[in-house]
Design a protein around this motif. Structure first.
Motif, PDB file in Angstrom:
ATOM      1  N   LEU A 160      21.001 102.997  14.353  1.00 57.25           N
ATOM      2  CA  LEU A 160      20.653 104.330  14.816  1.00 57.25           C
ATOM      3  C   LEU A 160      21.765 105.263  14.351  1.00 57.25           C
ATOM      4  CD1 LEU A 160      19.450 103.527  18.450  1.00 57.25           C
ATOM      5  CD2 LEU A 160      18.106 103.617  16.349  1.00 57.25           C
ATOM      6  N   THR A 161      21.395 106.322  13.656  1.00 58.29           N
ATOM      7  CA  THR A 161      22.412 107.179  13.052  1.00 58.29           C
ATOM      8  C   THR A 161      23.414 107.734  14.064  1.00 58.29           C
ATOM      9  OG1 THR A 161      20.888 107.710  11.255  1.00 58.29           O
ATOM     10  CG2 THR A 161      22.764 109.162  11.536  1.00 58.29           C
ATOM     11  N   PRO A 162      23.009 108.088  15.283  1.00 54.43           N
ATOM     12  CA  PRO A 162      24.030 108.548  16.236  1.00 54.43           C
ATOM     13  C   PRO A 162      25.109 107.501  16.524  1.00 54.43           C
ATOM     14  CG  PRO A 162      21.842 109.188  16.991  1.00 54.43           C
ATOM     15  CD  PRO A 162      21.644 108.260  15.824  1.00 54.43           C
ATOM     16  N   ASN A 163      24.802 106.223  16.280  1.00 51.34           N
ATOM     17  CA  ASN A 163      25.775 105.146  16.503  1.00 51.34           C
ATOM     18  C   ASN A 163      26.262 104.530  15.193  1.00 51.34           C
ATOM     19  OD1 ASN A 163      25.537 105.416  19.277  1.00 51.34           O
ATOM     20  ND2 ASN A 163      23.928 103.859  19.437  1.00 51.34           N
ATOM     21  N   LEU A 164      26.187 105.284  14.105  1.00 53.22           N
ATOM     22  CA  LEU A 164      26.456 104.692  12.798  1.00 53.22           C
ATOM     23  C   LEU A 164      27.914 104.252  12.648  1.00 53.22           C
ATOM     24  CD1 LEU A 164      25.544 103.881  10.004  1.00 53.22           C
ATOM     25  CD2 LEU A 164      25.935 106.243   9.248  1.00 53.22           C
ATOM     26  N   THR A 165      28.871 105.051  13.078  1.00 50.85           N
ATOM     27  CA  THR A 165      30.276 104.708  12.835  1.00 50.85           C
ATOM     28  C   THR A 165      30.659 103.369  13.454  1.00 50.85           C
ATOM     29  OG1 THR A 165      30.909 107.026  12.601  1.00 50.85           O
ATOM     30  CG2 THR A 165      32.653 105.463  13.132  1.00 50.85           C
ATOM     31  N   PRO A 166      30.415 103.125  14.743  1.00 52.65           N
ATOM     32  CA  PRO A 166      30.745 101.798  15.275  1.00 52.65           C
ATOM     33  C   PRO A 166      29.862 100.690  14.705  1.00 52.65           C
ATOM     34  CG  PRO A 166      29.655 103.142  16.950  1.00 52.65           C
ATOM     35  CD  PRO A 166      29.968 104.047  15.813  1.00 52.65           C
ATOM     36  N   SER A 167      28.623 101.025  14.332  1.00 56.58           N
ATOM     37  CA  SER A 167      27.761 100.008  13.723  1.00 56.58           C
ATOM     38  C   SER A 167      28.307  99.575  12.371  1.00 56.58           C
ATOM     39  CB  SER A 167      26.329 100.543  13.574  1.00 56.58           C
ATOM     40  OG  SER A 167      25.747 100.826  14.827  1.00 56.58           O
ATOM     41  N   LEU A 168      28.817 100.528  11.599  1.00 61.44           N
ATOM     42  CA  LEU A 168      29.426 100.195  10.314  1.00 61.44           C
ATOM     43  C   LEU A 168      30.664  99.315  10.493  1.00 61.44           C
ATOM     44  CD1 LEU A 168      29.209 103.416   8.098  1.00 61.44           C
ATOM     45  CD2 LEU A 168      28.406 101.124   7.506  1.00 61.44           C
ATOM     46  N   ALA A 169      31.413  99.563  11.536  1.00 55.03           N
ATOM     47  CA  ALA A 169      32.584  98.726  11.797  1.00 55.03           C
ATOM     48  C   ALA A 169      32.164  97.276  12.037  1.00 55.03           C
ATOM     49  CB  ALA A 169      33.356  99.268  12.991  1.00 55.03           C
ATOM     50  N   LEU A 170      31.100  97.107  12.798  1.00 59.73           N
ATOM     51  CA  LEU A 170      30.575  95.763  13.024  1.00 59.73           C
ATOM     52  C   LEU A 170      30.098  95.138  11.718  1.00 59.73           C
ATOM     53  CD1 LEU A 170      28.488  96.400  16.255  1.00 59.73           C
ATOM     54  CD2 LEU A 170      30.552  95.031  16.087  1.00 59.73           C
TER      55      LEU A 170
END
Length: 955
Positions: free
Chosen positions: A605-615
């Motif tokens: 989900l784009t609003p959660n992209l930054t932490p998702s990318l870290a994962l």
């Protein structure tokens, strides 16, 4: 799959894009508390389907939703009739009639698929379930008139076109559909669960597909009465979603549906959940790889919002990747190889089933005991706030993904229609999401205590000779059915319609494939990007030149095991923490090996992209391959291998690949990817680390991205997560070795004996003198006529004319090296040899004296051209298309140039492409079936027949 869909099937990412529980990962991972995802309430508001509505005087309810992202309209019509409405002795009627509705109407004779293929319809199908029957198609905007004409004609003018011949044919097709499902491992379980959860006469007790005896007994008068009783406009909901508005929709609907008279009133079947008087315990034997333990209950349905609390509780219990059953039975105690939670929530009933596959060597009684203890523990304590929050976020994220499309089996049209038909409220989805948002742990605990605290149905399925016959199962002689009020309703033939001429196909739509942009990360890794505005999602596929071909023929299963381990521990996060983190973010990550490429996929989900990318970065860069985790996932993969050995389709495909490509070729093992048990058993954590370093590296891959955000905004985030990623020092990049496939001397049959199989599975083919990077467009178009589509010669012969199969098809899957032509035909056992004869005849005719007709050429070319905008409605489809362009070095405008290339293609081009490479005298046929039934038939074919035993687990 349609022709345009097959054009990017070779590098397809569809499997990864639909992963529902595979988790995600993190970079120098901060503590879980430091991850700050968008509030769940904010995410829930992203699911919004505005609509307008009106009702015709005849009672037809109409909903209109406007979505202009593509020049297409989804047409979805839902009738309030399903298997729960069937009277005694008439089980399977709703589903049988769904089939008949595709066989032409009074003013549109012939197969329903043909006039819609001409206009480029996508997502074209129908389905039947307990509560309803639906029909749907997504069409170019200019074809809306034709589509509404066709739907209204089969609603108002069908009876004159229903003949005994059509009934007999579709009865055979449905019975073969039943055989096909019954023939699978665990294929009889649903019958057992429903028969024992509900008493005789309950609407949800009997199977939707019905019993063989009731299907055999269906008469022409029976099915005609079924139509007049149930298919009136006042028992239907029509939804139009997409490039449409109310001002345009209303006059069209009035024009085509307004003259259809009301039908009888169908009284609701209100059968609700049932409490068993005492626990019920059953044992069943089947040709399965491992024992499976089930626990089932009946529960409230969609219109009871307490089902929302129960749904959340079931998610915590067994639905999440971080569920309590997963953590206890699979991760910690390692006594089960997998657990599942299936909660079907219908109009007035839910059917809740938890299941656990017992790890080989472990006592099933122990697994059952621990399963019951975990269930009881959650009932006693309720979920934690963190567990409930994760369940809530997974539900919201799933709804965002589900409503990306305007139509199909899910999508916006389905969401609106379901609410309107079941609850007289198109915003039922909103009420359920709001109920999720308001849930408390105490409310979830209360629901679990109320419904799972009751006596359960306990079913255990053990490996062994199947002890039930699927023939009589699925019916319920005591079903009471719906009450039909026929007052004032006539069943006399209706007057001919005034507008009896089929409308034209409309203007040819123009495909505007998203512009492709390119960049490189700081480490040089290529980035291929397309923007897809609309849903707030970012899809990233890290695609590596590996795949099962990287295993060769000697290490089959190594890529799959290594890729599975990526999401089971990375950076400083354990398998459980990865699962929890991904659920918190509403992200999905999965890794999978195709024939030629290994892909690690992020759906964020784009609003959660930054932490998702870290994962995601941790999954790619820092998998831990902990020995205990490797042992656990090894057991899971070995269970998959055993499951394949019990699946007749998997058995047939694997044996065909071996025969076609030869023992030394990497494609000789191309099937599910699970691999060879001896190979998987021997792989060590160090082996997996080495495989990762050889293949999953930035100098061996590329990033494919589809996002609602611009590339300039994404690049800094991508570089922060992956820009300093380097290949492992001292480890050379992997290399694949291909050998020449053997040349077949002629046709032959390989019979794999699987006793007591109710159906034979035929898998046939040959390796072609062509590679995936060659120009295969004319070959694919020619195959569409031969066996690629529903209207193809093979399918129309064996399904629609003979009724020997539920579906037959052929294809040329695109792989990098030598491609193969393949035919798949599950058929009734007593027609196995006859089916092979018909397959050979159709291929021989096409390649000699009966090539593509002018009509077939036009149907194929027009359909393929017009369906392109619908094919690329979803972001996942755009990503698949980009993957294929990159894999086969095709230009960026390849899809946009297809209409021009199709227009220039002649029937002779299609024939020549097929005849140049396909030779029916050099086909290999693999048959998985009961040799005592099949061998005498095969001996009459005049072909060499090799008989081999099925894999040990499949006997």
């Amino acid at each position: 799959m349609t022709l345009a869909g097959r054009l990017f099937s070779g590098a397809s990412l569809a499997l990864l894009l639909t992963l529902s529980t595979s988790p995600v990962i993190s970079a120098p991972a901060p503590p879980a508390a430091a991850v700050q995802p968008a509030p769940a309430s904010e995410l829930a508001r992203l699911v919004d389907i505005p609509y307008e509505r009106f009702t015709l005087p005849n009672g037809l309810r109409v909903l209109v939703h406007t979505d202009r992202k593509a020049p297409i309209v989804a047409v979805s019509i839902w009738y309030g009739v399903g298997s729960k409405h069937e009277p005694a002795g008439r089980t399977g009627f709703a589903h049988l009639f769904e089939h008949l509705m595709f066989n032409g109407s009074e003013n549109a004779p012939g197969d329903y698929f043909k006039p819609l293929q001409e206009v480029g319809a996508t997502d074209l199908n129908g389905s039947t379930w307990f509560d309803r029957t639906n029909y749907f198609q997504t069409v170019p905007t200019g074809a809306l008139d034709r589509t509404l004409f066709l739907e209204s004609d089969r609603m108002g003018h069908l009876l004159g076109a229903v003949t005994q011949e059509k009934l007999d044919n579709q009865r055979g097709v449905v019975q073969n559909e039943k055989r096909q499902y019954d023939n699978q491992p665990f294929g009889l379980v649903d019958y057992l669960i429903n028969d024992n959860l509900f008493p005789p006469g309950h609407g949800y007790r009997h199977s939707t597909i019905g019993s063989m005896a009731d299907l055999d007994a269906a008469s022409l008068d029976d099915v005609k009465r079924w139509f007049t009783d149930n298919y009136g406009p006042n028992n239907a909901v029509l939804v139009l979603a997409g490039d449409i508005d109310l001002a345009t929709a209303r006059p069209l609907v009035e024009k085509y549906f307004g003259a259809i008279p009301r039908g009888p009133r169908v009284a609701p079947v209100q059968d609700g959940p049932v409490t068993l008087k005492a626990p019920v315990s059953l044992t069943h034997k089947d040709r399965v790889a491992t024992t499976r333990i089930y626990r089932s209950w009946s529960t409230p349905g969609l219109n009871d919002l307490s089902s929302v609390a129960l749904e959340a509780g079931v998610s915590v219990l067994g639905g999440l990747s971080s569920s309590r059953l997963d953590n206890a039975l699979v991760r910690d105690e390692k006594i089960a190889v997998s657990v599942t939670a299936d909660f079907g929530v219908f109009q007035s009933v839910g059917i809740l089933t938890l299941a656990a596959d017992v790890r080989p060597g472990v006592s099933p009684d122990l697994v059952a005991k621990r399963m019951d203890e975990v269930i009881a523990g959650l009932i006693a304590t309720g979920p934690t706030p963190a567990e409930l929050d994760r369940a809530r976020r997974v539900e919201i994220a799933g709804k965002i993904r589900e409503t990306e499309a305007v139509g199909g089996f899910g999508g916006k049209a389905v969401t609106l229609a379901e609410g309107e038909l079941y609850a007289n409220d198109p915003e039922l989805y909103r009420k359920r999401l709001d109920a999720y948002a308001a849930l408390t742990p105490a409310a979830v605990q209360s629901a679990l205590k109320t419904w799972l605290g009751r006596p359960a149905l306990a079913l255990r399925v053990d490996p062994g000779e199947r002890d039930l016959d699927g023939g009589p199962l699925g019916g319920d002689k005591a079903a009471k059915g719906a009450v039909i009020d026929r007052t004032g309703v006539t069943t006399a033939p209706r007057a001919p319609r005034a507008d009896a001429t089929l409308p034209g196909a409309g203007k040819v739509p123009t495909l505007d494939f998203p512009d492709i942009e390119r960049a490189r990360l700081a480490n040089g890794m290529p980035v291929v990007y397309a923007r897809r505005a609309g849903e707030p999602r970012t899809l990233i596929a890290a695609s590596f030149d590996a795949g099962t071909a990287a295993d060769g023929a000697t290490r089959y299963g190594a890529q799959s095991l290594m890729l599975s381990a990526l999401t089971e521990g990375a950076g400083v996060l354990s398998s459980r923490e990865i699962a929890e983190r991904s659920e918190l973010l509403g992200a999905r990550v999965g890794a999978s090996a195709g024939a030629d490429r290994s892909t690690v996929m992020l759906d964020a989900l784009t609003p959660n992209l930054t932490p998702s990318l870290a994962l995601y970065a941790d999954v790619l860069r820092r998998p831990t391959f902990e020995p205990q985790v490797v042992e656990r996932i090894r057991g899971q993969q070995l269970a998959r291998i055993s499951a394949d050995a019990n699946n007749p389709q998997a058995i047939a495909v694997l044996e065909l690949s071996r025969r076609l490509y030869g023992a030394g070729h990497p494609y000789s093992v191309r099937t599910s990817g699970a691999g060879d048990a001896a190979v998987v058993s021997a792989l060590s954590p160090a082996d997996l680390r080495n495989l990762h370093d050889q293949w999953i590296r930035p100098d061996n891959g590329r990033l494919l991205i589809v996002s609602d955000r611009p590339l300039a905004e994404l690049l800094p985030q991508l570089n922060a997560a992956l820009g300093d990623w380097k290949a492992a020092t001292g480890t050379a990049r992997g290399a694949k070795v291909f050998v020449e496939p053997p040349a077949p001397s002629g046709s032959r049959v390989v019979l794999i004996d699987r006793p007591k199989s109710p159906q034979s599975v035929i898998s046939a083919g040959q390796v072609l003198q062509a590679k995936g990077g060659d120009d295969l467009l004319s070959l694919q178009a020619g195959n569409e006529v031969l066996g690629g589509g529903f209207l193809s010669r093979l399918n129309m012969n064996l399904r629609e004319t003979k009724g020997w199969s539920y579906g037959v098809g052929s294809g040329v899957p695109e792989v990098v090296e030598r491609v193969s032509f393949r035919v798949s035909a599950p058929v009734q056992a007593d027609r196995t040899a006859d089916s092979i004869s018909e397959i050979v005849k159709e291929i021989r005719d096409f390649t000699t004296n009966r090539g593509t007709t002018a009509e077939e050429r036009q149907l194929t070319i027009e359909g393929a051209t017009r369906e392109l905008p619908g094919q690329f409605e979803r972001g996942a489809s755009v990503l698949n298309g980009m993957a294929t362009l990159a894999e086969f070095n095709r230009p960026d405008d390849w899809y946009e140039r297809l209409p021009e290339r199709y227009g220039a293609m002649t029937a002779a081009d299609m024939d020549s492409a097929v005849r140049r490479v396909i030779d029916p005298s050099r086909m290999t046929f693999v048959v998985v079936g009961d040799a005592s039934v099949v061998r005498p038939q095969l001996d009459k074919l005049g072909l060499p027949v090799d008989v081999i035993a099925a894999p040990p687990a499949a006997k």
